[in-house]
Enzyme design. Structure first.
Site, mmCIF file in Angstrom:
data_model
loop_
_atom_site.group_PDB
_atom_site.id
_atom_site.type_symbol
_atom_site.label_atom_id
_atom_site.label_comp_id
_atom_site.label_asym_id
_atom_site.label_seq_id
_atom_site.Cartn_x
_atom_site.Cartn_y
_atom_site.Cartn_z
ATOM 1 N N HIS A 11 0.814 -1.211 0.000
ATOM 2 C CA HIS A 11 0.000 0.000 0.000
ATOM 3 C C HIS A 11 0.857 1.275 0.000
ATOM 4 O O HIS A 11 2.047 1.244 0.315
ATOM 5 C CB HIS A 11 -0.910 0.026 1.235
ATOM 6 C CG HIS A 11 -0.141 0.025 2.524
ATOM 7 N ND1 HIS A 11 0.429 1.160 3.065
ATOM 8 C CD2 HIS A 11 0.179 -0.980 3.371
ATOM 9 C CE1 HIS A 11 1.048 0.864 4.178
ATOM 10 N NE2 HIS A 11 0.916 -0.434 4.397
ATOM 11 N N GLU A 85 -2.157 -7.109 7.210
ATOM 12 C CA GLU A 85 -0.800 -7.000 7.738
ATOM 13 C C GLU A 85 -0.625 -7.903 8.957
ATOM 14 O O GLU A 85 -1.598 -8.298 9.615
ATOM 15 C CB GLU A 85 -0.502 -5.541 8.112
ATOM 16 C CG GLU A 85 0.874 -5.289 8.706
ATOM 17 C CD GLU A 85 2.040 -5.679 7.816
ATOM 18 O OE1 GLU A 85 2.143 -6.884 7.480
ATOM 19 O OE2 GLU A 85 2.847 -4.799 7.468
#
Length: 232
Positions: A11, A85
């Site tokens: 990201h 994550e």
């Protein structure tokens, strides 16, 4: 059957990235630089590849990054929470200075590649397993001429890539991925191991700015600056 090509995209930048804080599964959005990075990276990726499908973590910073690519490619996004994550437990939101001050012993274990007790962080093996399962499930729905794009997070990607390449979970041979950059793997043909091979790591539009994490160059000519500057 499986996708022939796999692109794993990290990201764009967030406020926590700019402050060097552990993000983990805190759902923090992209900042203005992160949106510029995501848009710039999407344009560069599409000059090299034609995605067949895009799958993304359910955390907003990954979803927003993926949305730039999806709109440009004319594709829908598939959301998969397995691509989140790595969870860092009680350390989420803290800086390195915080950890050295308040968690000195545990942080020393962490820096040595161990798993500190009492923190509540996922192990690398746990992260590698769930992210790999998500990736391979989506890849299995595609064919050898297809390209699967996975938009996820730095630690999640490095753990999964190491696993896909057959590396032990305590192997730390990858440098950290830059925001809005990607790793490229291709499926191995024939009876060879591992099943995936790396083509490139930390690929992306680093030439778009002399300091990628600071945002677009203001010294570029006016036309280029207008094209890359984030309106926010």
């Amino acid at each position: 059957m499986t996708a022939g090509r796999l692109l794993l995209v990290r990201h764009g930048r967030t406020a926590y990235n700019s402050e060097a804080r552990l993000q983990g599964q805190v759902d923090i959005p992209l900042d203005a630089v992160g949106r510029w990075q995501a848009r710039t990276a999407a344009a560069r990726l599409l000059t090299r590849h034609e995605p067949t499908a895009i799958v993304v973590s359910d955390l907003s910073r990954a979803h927003e990054t993926a949305s730039f690519l999806a709109r440009a490619a004319g594709l829908d996004l598939a959301v998969d929470a397995r691509l989140r994550e790595r969870a860092f437990g009680l350390w989420e939101g803290l800086t390195g200075d915080d950890l050295r001050r308040d968690w000195a012993d545990e942080f020393a274990v962490w820096r040595a590649g161990g798993q500190p007790e009492g923190v509540g962080a996922e192990t690398r093996a746990e992260v590698a397993e769930r992210v790999r399962e998500g990736i391979l499930e989506h890849a299995a729905a595609l064919g050898p001429d297809d390209t699967l794009v996975v938009v996820s997070h730095g630690s999640a990607i490095s753990c999964a890539v190491g696993d896909l390449l057959g590396m032990p979970t305590d192997w730390h041979g990858f440098a950290g991925m830059l925001n809005a950059h990607w790793t490229e793997l291709v499926a191995t043909r024939g009876d060879f191991s591992p099943s995936w091979r790396m083509v490139g790591y930390n690929l992306g539009p680093t030439d778009a700015s002399t300091d990628w994490n600071a945002g677009p160059d203001t010294t570029r000519d006016s036309d280029a600056d207008t094209e890359t500057r984030d309106p926010d």
